[in-house]
Design a protein around this motif. Structure first.
Motif, PDB file in Angstrom:
ATOM      1  N   LEU A 108       0.830  -1.203   0.000  1.00 56.80           N
ATOM      2  CA  LEU A 108       0.000   0.000   0.000  1.00 56.80           C
ATOM      3  C   LEU A 108       0.866   1.254   0.000  1.00 56.80           C
ATOM      4  N   ASP A 109       1.947   1.232   0.763  1.00 52.34           N
ATOM      5  CA  ASP A 109       2.850   2.385   0.775  1.00 52.34           C
ATOM      6  C   ASP A 109       3.464   2.603  -0.605  1.00 52.34           C
ATOM      7  N   GLU A 110       3.807   1.520  -1.272  1.00 52.67           N
ATOM      8  CA  GLU A 110       4.400   1.625  -2.614  1.00 52.67           C
ATOM      9  C   GLU A 110       3.390   2.171  -3.622  1.00 52.67           C
ATOM     10  N   LEU A 111       2.126   1.814  -3.442  1.00 53.54           N
ATOM     11  CA  LEU A 111       1.085   2.259  -4.375  1.00 53.54           C
ATOM     12  C   LEU A 111       0.596   3.675  -4.084  1.00 53.54           C
ATOM     13  N   ARG A 118      -7.191   2.918  -7.502  1.00 50.46           N
ATOM     14  CA  ARG A 118      -8.423   3.281  -6.790  1.00 50.46           C
ATOM     15  C   ARG A 118      -8.994   2.146  -5.948  1.00 50.46           C
ATOM     16  N   GLY A 119      -8.367   0.980  -6.035  1.00 51.97           N
ATOM     17  CA  GLY A 119      -8.838  -0.151  -5.251  1.00 51.97           C
ATOM     18  C   GLY A 119      -7.833  -1.284  -5.315  1.00 51.97           C
ATOM     19  N   ILE A 120      -8.098  -2.357  -4.577  1.00 53.25           N
ATOM     20  CA  ILE A 120      -7.227  -3.525  -4.598  1.00 53.25           C
ATOM     21  C   ILE A 120      -8.086  -4.791  -4.633  1.00 53.25           C
ATOM     22  N   ARG A 121      -7.417  -5.892  -5.019  1.00 48.93           N
ATOM     23  CA  ARG A 121      -8.098  -7.190  -5.046  1.00 48.93           C
ATOM     24  C   ARG A 121      -7.084  -8.290  -4.772  1.00 48.93           C
ATOM     25  N   ARG A 147      -7.199   4.884   3.646  1.00 50.97           N
ATOM     26  CA  ARG A 147      -6.515   5.437   2.476  1.00 50.97           C
ATOM     27  C   ARG A 147      -7.481   5.734   1.324  1.00 50.97           C
ATOM     28  N   GLY A 148      -8.748   5.493   1.535  1.00 50.62           N
ATOM     29  CA  GLY A 148      -9.745   5.823   0.529  1.00 50.62           C
ATOM     30  C   GLY A 148      -9.818   4.868  -0.643  1.00 50.62           C
ATOM     31  N   LEU A 149      -9.317   3.647  -0.467  1.00 49.85           N
ATOM     32  CA  LEU A 149      -9.326   2.660  -1.536  1.00 49.85           C
ATOM     33  C   LEU A 149     -10.502   1.705  -1.388  1.00 49.85           C
TER      34      LEU A 149
END
Length: 296
Positions: A108-111, A118-121, A147-149
């Motif tokens: 998450l820090d890298e992204l 805008r999101g993860i999976r 983080r708003g994701l």
């Protein structure tokens, strides 16, 4: 809901102006995926931005959300490279190693320096995935919310639905996206427990649903039958409403059974003729823009 200006059966609904909330790009063999190895020769090739650009121009789709399809660290690099060269990609749903909380926070820090994410999976397949509701995973999902994701998940089983509902209650600020209609039984024509699961998911206001069809259904469905879609899409619309439902192609996976243009038209037509224009616009683009916080 009024039928004024709604699409008629004789006039298929236009996808023009839509946001396609779910598609993939990949190169073989860099994106080796085991589920493509047997029985799916249609997918055993590269699918690149230029291939999709033809389809977007043909249908008038205005923008897309690029979604991860491989649970490996290199996936995020591929996604970001694709997004950088593809103006129609408005947002990316990247990969996060949810099963390893320390690695997840590091990722998450890298992204964080890439606002297109805008999101993860994390793909769970048919894994019971009880680890999703362990406290350490819940804490990672809380970090996503901070983080708003958004968090995408493909809930294939009733157990997955249970887990999503547990997480929705535990992290009410997390915007959750259930992909691919939460695996409707289109292949068998069944109804329960899927219909009850849809109602349970919809009871949580922080859960949205993608109007799309996943590989699990496509490989078990002997043939694409658009007339079957209406019953399931109708249930989704009834429970979620248009402001928590978003149309998504799942290209290129969908090409196992249907072209891009046919897929978008069939999914939108399955909404029925009683959908008001404003509601239709929400499913086509509004929900995706809000849920993923996409640029205008």
């Amino acid at each position: 809901m009024t039928t004024e200006n709604a699409p008629s059966p004789e006039s298929p609904p236009s996808a023009a102006g839509s946001i396609d909330a779910h598609h993939h790009f990949w190169r073989t063999p860099e994106h080796h995926q085991h589920w493509r190895d047997t029985g799916l020769p249609t997918l055993a090739r590269d699918f690149e931005p230029a291939d999709l650009a033809v389809e977007l121009e043909r249908t008038g789709v205005a923008g897309t959300v690029l979604v991860e399809s491989l649970d490996v660290p290199a996936e995020n690099r591929y996604l970001l490279e694709y997004a950088a060269q593809t103006p129609t990609v408005l947002g990316v749903v990247g990969w996060l190693p949810l099963r390893d909380p320390a690695a997840a926070v590091k990722t998450l820090d890298e992204l964080a320096g890439h606002p297109v994410v805008r999101g993860i999976r994390y793909l769970i397949g048919r894994d019971p995935a009880d680890w999703l509701v362990e406290p350490r995973t819940i804490e990672v999902l809380r970090e996503l919310a901070r983080r708003g994701l958004a968090w995408d998940i493909v809930p294939v089983t009733s157990g997955h639905v249970d887990h999503v509902c547990t997480i929705a209650e535990a992290v009410p600020d997390l915007r959750i996206v259930a992909d691919h209609l939460a695996r409707p039984p289109l292949d068998t024509g069944g109804w329960e427990p899927w219909a009850s699961g849809i109602a349970r998911l919809a009871s949580h206001p922080n859960v949205a649903l993608k109007l799309s069809v996943g590989i699990d259904v496509l490989t078990r469905w002997p043939a694409w039958q658009p007339e079957r879609l209406g019953r399931y899409v109708g249930r989704a619309l009834e429970q979620f409403g248009p402001r928590r439902l978003m149309v998504a192609s799942n290209w290129p996976v969908i090409t196992v059974r249907r072209t891009y243009a046919e897929t978008m038209a069939d999914l939108l037509a399955a909404l029925g003729t009683g959908v008001a224009p404003d509601d239709f616009a929400e499913v086509r683009a509004g929900t995706a823009r809000r849920w993923y916080r996409l640029p205008r």
